[in-house]
Design an enzyme around this catalytic site. Structure first.
Site, short mmCIF file in Angstrom:
data_model
loop_
_atom_site.label_atom_id
_atom_site.label_comp_id
_atom_site.label_asym_id
_atom_site.label_seq_id
_atom_site.Cartn_x
_atom_site.Cartn_y
_atom_site.Cartn_z
N THR A 15 53.28 68.39 -33.45
CA THR A 15 53.38 69.56 -32.57
C THR A 15 53.61 70.86 -33.34
O THR A 15 53.11 71.92 -32.95
CB THR A 15 54.56 69.36 -31.58
OG1 THR A 15 54.22 68.26 -30.75
CG2 THR A 15 54.78 70.57 -30.70
N ASP A 58 48.19 63.80 -34.86
CA ASP A 58 49.32 63.53 -33.97
C ASP A 58 50.03 62.33 -34.59
O ASP A 58 49.37 61.40 -35.08
CB ASP A 58 48.81 63.18 -32.57
CG ASP A 58 49.94 63.04 -31.58
OD1 ASP A 58 50.19 64.01 -30.84
OD2 ASP A 58 50.58 61.97 -31.55
N THR A 90 57.04 64.39 -34.14
CA THR A 90 58.32 63.73 -33.90
C THR A 90 58.19 62.30 -33.37
O THR A 90 59.10 61.50 -33.56
CB THR A 90 59.18 64.54 -32.89
OG1 THR A 90 58.45 64.68 -31.68
CG2 THR A 90 59.54 65.90 -33.44
N ASP A 91 57.06 62.02 -32.71
CA ASP A 91 56.98 60.73 -31.99
C ASP A 91 57.20 59.52 -32.90
O ASP A 91 57.87 58.57 -32.52
CB ASP A 91 55.64 60.60 -31.27
CG ASP A 91 55.56 61.57 -30.08
OD1 ASP A 91 56.62 62.09 -29.68
OD2 ASP A 91 54.44 61.80 -29.57
N GLN A 275 69.66 45.56 -29.16
CA GLN A 275 69.04 46.61 -28.34
C GLN A 275 69.98 47.81 -28.20
O GLN A 275 69.56 48.88 -27.76
CB GLN A 275 68.70 46.06 -26.96
CG GLN A 275 67.62 45.00 -27.00
CD GLN A 275 67.27 44.45 -25.63
OE1 GLN A 275 67.68 44.99 -24.60
NE2 GLN A 275 66.53 43.37 -25.61
N CYS A 276 71.26 47.61 -28.55
CA CYS A 276 72.22 48.72 -28.44
C CYS A 276 72.04 49.67 -29.61
O CYS A 276 71.71 49.26 -30.72
CB CYS A 276 73.65 48.21 -28.47
SG CYS A 276 74.07 47.27 -27.03
N1 ASP Z 1 52.91 64.10 -30.11
C1 ASP Z 1 53.56 64.86 -31.15
C2 ASP Z 1 53.52 64.05 -32.43
O1 ASP Z 1 54.36 63.22 -32.63
C3 ASP Z 1 54.94 65.19 -30.76
C4 ASP Z 1 55.67 66.04 -31.76
O2 ASP Z 1 55.23 66.37 -32.81
O3 ASP Z 1 56.79 66.40 -31.44
O4 ASP Z 1 52.65 64.26 -33.24
#
Ligand code: ASP
Length: 337
Positions: A15, A58, A90-91, A275-276
């Site tokens: 992003t 992405d 971030t993903d 899972q915690c």
């Molecule tokens: N869909 C984006 C990615 O992970 C989300 C992000 O960057 O925050 O590439």
């Protein structure tokens, strides 16, 4: 006069470097466009060089191939730079940061991952702060680990997980304190920084014959038997309940139990994690965990899923026999336990 620190900025996509297309969807743009939004970046007393993935991605498209590309860039320029900053979506950032934590074995320079929740092209974006702070932290050479800098907190990569799609504090390391916080000053938590005793080396292989199963009450275990019977399967991460309890028992779920047992007997390494988010497995506490002990399942202690699967993929690829892989999995490699 002191020599300026030299940082390599590696742009993979995400992003941070996206803008709205005509159809109002976010699409990545090139690194040159990205840096135009921080024209004063070159006023930092740091020499910054840039490398970019040919096609910014992405992060949902970044896996073993992207991890190894990052390793190869860092390896080839390791002696030239004092530290590295990786711009990443971030993903899957916690997966990549975990994988790099293991692949860059015995790392003694900072590799700081960062990105943003809003594209750098947007006025209210968090990108600028994240990027500048990540560069400063990397250049300080105080945290020679793979880490994630997000919303003024520095997390150990192999301990981190994405927790929020909405707020700027997208990450957490639930089982480990932050390595630094940035306010007026950047405060380092130096006691917590991992000190590797190894010489740096770069693993070059990742084994993708790894699966994971997340247990849930009422699940139909029959669905998973064909997976356990796959001859290619070499590693399995079981996400179990709480401190290590499981919902399958020999009597009720005999066919699943049998398939799991057979898989283990033919050398599939099975590791259980909780899972915690906080705390560690203790498979000797409850009767409902005894099957894990009986099957000699490896305890993943307090590993995140991201660290567990990437450690399994890297351990299986880079050690030849089952015992060596198991030893690698059990031992703390870079502060993941
Ligand atoms: N869909 C984006 C990615 O992970 C989300 C992000 O960057 O925050 O590439």
């Amino acid at each position: 006069m002191m020599r300026k620190s030299k940082i390599l900025l590696i742009y993979t996509g995400g992003t941070i470097g996206m803008m709205k297309s005509d159809e109002e969807k976010y699409v990545p743009f090139s690194v040159d466009n990205l840096l135009k939004y921080i024209p004063r970046i070159h006023q930092l007393p740091i020499d910054i060089a840039i490398e970019s993935f040919e096609k910014p991605l992405d992060s949902s498209a970044i896996g073993p191939e992207g991890w190894l590309k990052l390793v190869s860039i860092i390896k080839s320029r390791y002696n030239e730079f004092d530290g590295f900053v990786v711009l990443h979506g971030t993903d899957t950032m916690a997966y990549s940061a975990s994988a790099l934590g293991f692949l860059l074995n015995g790392l003694n320079k900072a590799v700081v991952f960062t990105g943003s929740q809003l594209p750098i092209s947007e006025v209210r974006s968090d990108a600028r702060d994240n990027l500048i702070t990540a560069i400063e932290i990397s250049a300080s050479q105080k945290v020679p680990e793979v880490s994630i800098l997000f919303d003024n907190n520095l997390y150990r990569g192999v301990r981190s997980t994405k927790k929020n799609v909405e707020n700027f504090d997208a990450f957490d390391s639930p089982n480990f304190p932050v390595l630094a916080t940035a306010g007026v000053n950047i405060k380092y938590n130096l006691n917590q920084v991992f000190k590797s005793e190894k010489e740096v080396s770069f693993f070059k292989k990742v084994n993708q014959n790894v699966a994971s199963i997340k247990l849930f009450p009422g699940m139909n275990f029959e669905f998973y038997i064909p997976m356990l019977e796959q001859p290619e399967l070499q590693g399995l991460v079981l996400e179990v309940f709480g401190s290590g309890t499981v919902s399958f028992n020999k009597e009720q779920f005999f066919s699943f139990y049998k398939a799991l047992k057979h898989a283990i007997e033919r050398g599939v390494l099975v590791m259980a994690i909780s899972q915690c988010l906080k705390g560690a497995l203790d498979i000797s506490r409850y009767e409902a965990s005894s099957i894990l002990l009986e099957l000699n399942v490896i305890s993943g202690r307090d590993l995140t899923l991201e660290a567990a699967v990437s450690k399994m993929m890297i351990g299986l690829a880079n050690f030849d026999d089952t015992k060596s892989v198991k030893d690698y999995l059990i031992k703390n490699q870079c502060g993941e336990f």
